[in-house]
Scaffold this motif. Structure first.
Motif, PDB file in Angstrom:
ATOM      1  N   TYR A  12     -40.285   2.225 -67.579  1.00 27.05           N
ATOM      2  CA  TYR A  12     -38.868   2.590 -67.431  1.00 27.05           C
ATOM      3  C   TYR A  12     -38.471   2.595 -65.939  1.00 27.05           C
ATOM      4  O   TYR A  12     -37.426   2.053 -65.565  1.00 27.05           O
ATOM      5  CB  TYR A  12     -38.658   3.962 -68.061  1.00 27.05           C
ATOM      6  CG  TYR A  12     -37.241   4.456 -68.080  1.00 27.05           C
ATOM      7  CD1 TYR A  12     -36.301   3.931 -68.965  1.00 27.05           C
ATOM      8  CD2 TYR A  12     -36.831   5.486 -67.224  1.00 27.05           C
ATOM      9  CE1 TYR A  12     -34.998   4.405 -68.984  1.00 27.05           C
ATOM     10  CE2 TYR A  12     -35.535   5.969 -67.243  1.00 27.05           C
ATOM     11  CZ  TYR A  12     -34.612   5.421 -68.120  1.00 27.05           C
ATOM     12  OH  TYR A  12     -33.323   5.893 -68.148  1.00 27.05           O
ATOM     13  N   THR A  71     -27.234  -2.348 -81.584  1.00 28.04           N
ATOM     14  CA  THR A  71     -28.080  -3.182 -82.464  1.00 28.04           C
ATOM     15  C   THR A  71     -27.674  -3.100 -83.933  1.00 28.04           C
ATOM     16  O   THR A  71     -28.091  -3.929 -84.721  1.00 28.04           O
ATOM     17  CB  THR A  71     -29.566  -2.785 -82.369  1.00 28.04           C
ATOM     18  OG1 THR A  71     -29.715  -1.421 -82.777  1.00 28.04           O
ATOM     19  CG2 THR A  71     -30.107  -2.981 -80.970  1.00 28.04           C
ATOM     20  N   THR A  91     -28.561  13.890 -73.841  1.00 27.94           N
ATOM     21  CA  THR A  91     -28.268  12.892 -74.886  1.00 27.94           C
ATOM     22  C   THR A  91     -29.465  12.870 -75.832  1.00 27.94           C
ATOM     23  O   THR A  91     -30.453  13.558 -75.603  1.00 27.94           O
ATOM     24  CB  THR A  91     -28.126  11.455 -74.318  1.00 27.94           C
ATOM     25  OG1 THR A  91     -29.389  11.048 -73.790  1.00 27.94           O
ATOM     26  CG2 THR A  91     -27.056  11.330 -73.272  1.00 27.94           C
ATOM     27  N   SER A 150     -22.919   2.849 -79.023  1.00 25.25           N
ATOM     28  CA  SER A 150     -22.907   3.540 -80.325  1.00 25.25           C
ATOM     29  C   SER A 150     -23.097   5.048 -80.210  1.00 25.25           C
ATOM     30  O   SER A 150     -22.733   5.794 -81.107  1.00 25.25           O
ATOM     31  CB  SER A 150     -24.004   2.958 -81.228  1.00 25.25           C
ATOM     32  OG  SER A 150     -25.271   3.105 -80.623  1.00 25.25           O
ATOM     33  N   ARG A 151     -23.714   5.484 -79.108  1.00 22.30           N
ATOM     34  CA  ARG A 151     -23.985   6.924 -78.961  1.00 22.30           C
ATOM     35  C   ARG A 151     -24.266   7.253 -77.493  1.00 22.30           C
ATOM     36  O   ARG A 151     -24.284   6.352 -76.646  1.00 22.30           O
ATOM     37  CB  ARG A 151     -25.163   7.349 -79.841  1.00 22.30           C
ATOM     38  CG  ARG A 151     -26.430   6.565 -79.621  1.00 22.30           C
ATOM     39  CD  ARG A 151     -27.404   6.755 -80.798  1.00 22.30           C
ATOM     40  NE  ARG A 151     -28.310   5.634 -80.889  1.00 22.30           N
ATOM     41  CZ  ARG A 151     -29.453   5.533 -80.222  1.00 22.30           C
ATOM     42  NH1 ARG A 151     -29.835   6.501 -79.426  1.00 22.30           N
ATOM     43  NH2 ARG A 151     -30.210   4.463 -80.348  1.00 22.30           N
TER      44      ARG A 151
HETATM   45  P1  NAP Z   1     -29.358   6.728 -75.989  1.00 23.86           P
HETATM   46  O1  NAP Z   1     -28.648   7.956 -76.415  1.00 23.86           O
HETATM   47  O2  NAP Z   1     -30.773   6.500 -76.440  1.00 23.86           O
HETATM   48  O3  NAP Z   1     -28.474   5.439 -76.411  1.00 23.86           O
HETATM   49  C1  NAP Z   1     -28.934   4.151 -76.116  1.00 23.86           C
HETATM   50  C2  NAP Z   1     -27.880   3.132 -76.488  1.00 23.86           C
HETATM   51  O4  NAP Z   1     -28.412   1.827 -76.199  1.00 23.86           O
HETATM   52  C3  NAP Z   1     -27.531   3.149 -77.957  1.00 23.86           C
HETATM   53  O5  NAP Z   1     -26.171   2.844 -78.116  1.00 23.86           O
HETATM   54  C4  NAP Z   1     -28.389   2.024 -78.521  1.00 23.86           C
HETATM   55  O6  NAP Z   1     -27.812   1.448 -79.665  1.00 23.86           O
HETATM   56  C5  NAP Z   1     -28.349   1.028 -77.366  1.00 23.86           C
HETATM   57  N1  NAP Z   1     -29.484   0.112 -77.409  1.00 23.86           N
HETATM   58  C6  NAP Z   1     -30.803   0.401 -77.329  1.00 23.86           C
HETATM   59  N2  NAP Z   1     -31.535  -0.722 -77.410  1.00 23.86           N
HETATM   60  C7  NAP Z   1     -30.649  -1.743 -77.545  1.00 23.86           C
HETATM   61  C8  NAP Z   1     -30.800  -3.152 -77.675  1.00 23.86           C
HETATM   62  N3  NAP Z   1     -31.998  -3.745 -77.700  1.00 23.86           N
HETATM   63  N4  NAP Z   1     -29.674  -3.913 -77.802  1.00 23.86           N
HETATM   64  C9  NAP Z   1     -28.454  -3.328 -77.802  1.00 23.86           C
HETATM   65  N5  NAP Z   1     -28.251  -2.003 -77.674  1.00 23.86           N
HETATM   66  C10 NAP Z   1     -29.337  -1.227 -77.552  1.00 23.86           C
HETATM   67  O7  NAP Z   1     -29.410   6.597 -74.395  1.00 23.86           O
HETATM   68  P2  NAP Z   1     -28.542   7.372 -73.273  1.00 23.86           P
HETATM   69  O8  NAP Z   1     -29.268   8.622 -72.908  1.00 23.86           O
HETATM   70  O9  NAP Z   1     -27.122   7.431 -73.661  1.00 23.86           O
HETATM   71  O10 NAP Z   1     -28.731   6.374 -72.035  1.00 23.86           O
HETATM   72  C11 NAP Z   1     -27.806   5.335 -71.762  1.00 23.86           C
HETATM   73  C12 NAP Z   1     -28.240   4.631 -70.476  1.00 23.86           C
HETATM   74  O11 NAP Z   1     -28.306   5.569 -69.403  1.00 23.86           O
HETATM   75  C13 NAP Z   1     -29.621   3.995 -70.566  1.00 23.86           C
HETATM   76  O12 NAP Z   1     -29.633   2.779 -69.845  1.00 23.86           O
HETATM   77  C14 NAP Z   1     -30.507   5.013 -69.879  1.00 23.86           C
HETATM   78  O13 NAP Z   1     -31.670   4.435 -69.360  1.00 23.86           O
HETATM   79  C15 NAP Z   1     -29.587   5.540 -68.797  1.00 23.86           C
HETATM   80  N6  NAP Z   1     -29.950   6.877 -68.321  1.00 23.86           N
HETATM   81  C16 NAP Z   1     -29.943   7.953 -69.157  1.00 23.86           C
HETATM   82  C17 NAP Z   1     -30.307   9.201 -68.660  1.00 23.86           C
HETATM   83  C18 NAP Z   1     -30.308  10.451 -69.507  1.00 23.86           C
HETATM   84  O14 NAP Z   1     -30.682  11.501 -68.979  1.00 23.86           O
HETATM   85  N7  NAP Z   1     -29.906  10.390 -70.762  1.00 23.86           N
HETATM   86  C19 NAP Z   1     -30.669   9.336 -67.320  1.00 23.86           C
HETATM   87  C20 NAP Z   1     -30.674   8.206 -66.506  1.00 23.86           C
HETATM   88  C21 NAP Z   1     -30.295   6.984 -67.014  1.00 23.86           C
HETATM   89  P3  NAP Z   1     -28.490   1.431 -81.128  1.00 23.86           P
HETATM   90  O15 NAP Z   1     -27.564   2.253 -81.957  1.00 23.86           O
HETATM   91  O16 NAP Z   1     -28.460   0.001 -81.461  1.00 23.86           O
HETATM   92  O17 NAP Z   1     -29.880   1.968 -81.016  1.00 23.86           O
END
Ligand code: NAP
Length: 247
Positions: free
Chosen positions: A155, A37, A190, A14-15
């Protein structure tokens, strides 16, 4: 078009990173089922983008941390698609806090969504991939899963778990035509990292050899590579997308 004919399930679409992965997959010719979600503006944008490209985007609503919610949703998407040749386990959450003060529910919810959610979705999708002897699975880990980070024991444990899970599963499925790899992003701009205080953000960026935060595009391009035949002989690997930070 690196992913022409690919049908992909992407969680957390979604984002943030997941939305960009979905956008890049569509750009490379894939048809995408994106899970989150709740209904989102992101999904509407992706559907419009897919229509423009002559493809389709399907919104799937479920909580990956709740088996009763995610199992029927993924099974229905699998049936509708006729089978996925790519799966991206990207949905993830943080519930930060120092270990000695951390509530058990914050420990458990992060493990449940980030690690158990990946296990449940993959179990359903990979059974079909194995039957068809084809598929690529990409799991989102983190530099924090490799190196740790104070204030993020839950985490870090979930993302280190993703690495062990990825390598073990890759060994189970390698002889059956299914590749499994992980991406370990560093500091990516993000909503998740917007929540980090400005001072801490500055310190993180100082520690990155390339002296910049990564973009969602940086991560999405690596996922496209791992989902495509360009990486046909690559499995059980963890690829850092971190500007040199994890070296
Ligand atoms: P984000 O912007 O917070 O987006 C999280 C996404 O996961 C949203 O689409 C959210 O959808 C979905 N989500 C959360 N809980 C959920 C659940 N219980 N069931 C289904 N969907 C769920 O996160 P992001 O920064 O893009 O990160 C994406 C991935 O990359 C994550 O696994 C994160 O740990 C990893 N990561 C990110 C970074 C970083 O710097 N950003 C670094 C290392 C790893 P909803 O709309 O439903 O909330």
């Amino acid at each position: 078009m690196l992913l022409k004919g690919t049908k992909a399930l992407i969680t957390g679409a979604s984002r943030g990173i997941g939305k960009e992965i979905a956008r890049r997959f569509i750009e490379e010719g894939a048809e995408v089922w994106g899970l989150a979600t709740r209904p989102s503006e992101g999904a509407k944008e992706l559907a419009a983008f897919a229509a423009e490209k002559g493809s389709a985007y399907h919104e799937v609503i479920a909580d990956v941390g709740d088996p009763d919610s995610v199992r029927p949703a993924v099974e229905a998407a699998l049936k509708e698609s006729g089978g996925f040749s790519a799966l991206v386990n990207n949905a993830g959450i943080t519930r930060d806090g120092l270990s000695f003060r951390m509530k058990l529910e914050d420990w458990e919810s992060v493990l449940r969504v980030n690690l158990t959610g990946t296990f449940i979705v993959t179990q359903i999708v990979s059974s079909d991939m194995i039957r068809k002897r084809a598929g690529s699975i990409v799991n989102l880990s983190s530099i924090v899963g490799l190196h740790g980070q104070g204030g993020q024991v839950n985490y870090a444990a979930s993302k280190a778990g993703i690495i062990g899970y990825t390598k073990a599963l890759a060994k189970e499925t390698a002889g059956r035509g299914v590749r499994v790899n992980a991406i370990a992003p560093g500091f990516i701009s993000t909503e998740m990292t917007d929540a980090v205080p400005e001072e801490a953000k500055k310190t993180w960026i100082e520690s990155i050899p390339m002296k910049r935060a990564g973009s969602v595009r940086d991560v999405a391009d690596a996922v496209v590579f791992l989902a495509s035949d360009m990486s046909a002989y690559i499995t059980a690997q963890v690829i850092g997308v971190d500007g040199g930070m994890g070296a």
